[in-house]
Design an enzyme around this catalytic site. Structure first.
Site, PDB file in Angstrom:
ATOM      1  CG  ASN A 107       9.081   9.315  -5.151  1.00  0.00           C
ATOM      2  OD1 ASN A 107       9.358   9.129  -6.325  1.00  0.00           O
ATOM      3  ND2 ASN A 107       9.859   9.985  -4.337  1.00  0.00           N
ATOM      4  CD  GLU A 109       9.443  14.101  -2.534  1.00  0.00           C
ATOM      5  OE1 GLU A 109       9.834  15.278  -2.671  1.00  0.00           O
ATOM      6  OE2 GLU A 109      10.203  13.156  -2.215  1.00  0.00           O
ATOM      7  CB  CYS A 118       5.936   5.193  -0.960  1.00  0.00           C
ATOM      8  SG  CYS A 118       6.636   5.724   0.591  1.00  0.00           S
ATOM      9  CD  GLU A 120       7.950   1.431  -2.372  1.00  0.00           C
ATOM     10  OE1 GLU A 120       7.628   2.616  -2.627  1.00  0.00           O
ATOM     11  OE2 GLU A 120       8.921   1.140  -1.679  1.00  0.00           O
ATOM     12  CB  CYS A 157       8.848   3.040   3.869  1.00  0.00           C
ATOM     13  SG  CYS A 157       7.106   3.271   3.511  1.00  0.00           S
TER      14      CYS A 157
HETATM   15  N1  THU Z   1       9.882   6.732  -0.892  1.00  0.00           N
HETATM   16  C1  THU Z   1       9.249   5.829  -1.699  1.00  0.00           C
HETATM   17  O1  THU Z   1       8.706   6.185  -2.745  1.00  0.00           O
HETATM   18  N2  THU Z   1       9.251   4.535  -1.336  1.00  0.00           N
HETATM   19  C2  THU Z   1       9.801   4.052  -0.182  1.00  0.00           C
HETATM   20  O2  THU Z   1       9.683   2.863   0.111  1.00  0.00           O
HETATM   21  C3  THU Z   1      10.521   4.954   0.714  1.00  0.00           C
HETATM   22  C4  THU Z   1      10.551   6.381   0.327  1.00  0.00           C
HETATM   23  C5  THU Z   1       9.886   8.128  -1.280  1.00  0.00           C
HETATM   24  C6  THU Z   1       9.108   9.039  -0.363  1.00  0.00           C
HETATM   25  C7  THU Z   1       9.766  10.367  -0.610  1.00  0.00           C
HETATM   26  O3  THU Z   1       9.138  10.971  -1.732  1.00  0.00           O
HETATM   27  C8  THU Z   1      11.190  10.022  -0.998  1.00  0.00           C
HETATM   28  O4  THU Z   1      11.200   8.629  -1.282  1.00  0.00           O
HETATM   29  C9  THU Z   1      12.195  10.314   0.069  1.00  0.00           C
HETATM   30  O5  THU Z   1      11.828   9.740   1.262  1.00  0.00           O
END
Ligand code: THU
Length: 201
Positions: A107, A109, A118, A120, A157
């Site tokens: 991920n 940010e 994300c 994935e 998600c």
């Molecule tokens: N996140 C993912 O990388 N994958 C998911 O399926 C859900 C959330 C990340 C997004 C964000 O950087 C952190 O997790 C917290 O939500």
């Protein structure tokens, strides 16, 4: 305490005979103490229903095939590639392709929160860009909260499920999903099961 609001069948509305009644209690919207009651008449006509269910496996990781265990380990390793200064939640993902390649993602940010992506989708888009002709066999997801790998399996998600579902539909074959947790792991045979009624154009 405000007086209860009641919604009743009126002329020109809810013409069908109501067959369900629902009484809900909630905090009143003005934030005052106490609860209020609302009685809603639902016009429900008996009709055939459809059901969606699917089988999945929940097991310690060591009981899954070794290729899937390796993929899960790659996902956990990839958490170190995450840039997550805002949430501290480091997600790693590994995608196994039918040509034997493994493509990873983590991920990413951003100070403008919605710009982040994300793990994935980073991994899937990476895989599809680097190997446009390959099919996706399986995808593993793992995460660390701070320094500790999560006990519970990490599940993708909704937006990532939409993307997974479209890749599976496009290649006309299932994508297995392994959600890694320290205490147990969930294995789903076809990512499309994770998103009934996925959006399609
Ligand atoms: N996140 C993912 O990388 N994958 C998911 O399926 C859900 C959330 C990340 C997004 C964000 O950087 C952190 O997790 C917290 O939500």
């Amino acid at each position: 305490r405000p007086s209860p609001k009641r919604y009743k069948k009126g002329p020109g509305r809810n013409r069908a005979k109501p067959e369900g009644n629902c009484t809900c209690q909630s905090q009143n919207p003005a934030g005052q103490e106490g609860t209020w009651q609302r009685t809603i008449s639902l016009a429900i006509t008996p009709m055939p229903t459809k059901r969606f269910d699917f089988a999945y496996t929940e097991t310690p990781l060591v009981e899954l095939p070794t290729s899937i265990q390796t993929l899960a380990e790659e996902a956990l390793k990839s958490t170190t590639l995450s840039y997550a200064p805002f949430s501290g939640f480091h997600v790693g993902c590994a995608v196994l392709l039918d040509n034997g390649e493994v493509v990873v993602g983590a991920n990413q940010e951003n100070a403008s929160y919605p710009c982040g992506l994300c793990a994935e989708r980073v991994a899937l888009y990476n895989a599809s860009t680097l190997h446009p002709k390959a099919q996706i066999v399986a995808l593993a997801i793992a995460a660390r909260n701070g320094d500790s790998p999560t006990e519970a399996p990490v599940s993708p998600c909704g937006a990532c499920r939409q993307v997974l579902a479209e890749y599976a539909a496009r290649q006309e074959s299932p994508i297995g999903v392994v959600m890694v947790g320290q205490s147990r792991t969930v294995w789903v045979h076809d990512a499309r099961n994770l998103l009934p009624f996925a959006f399609r154009l």
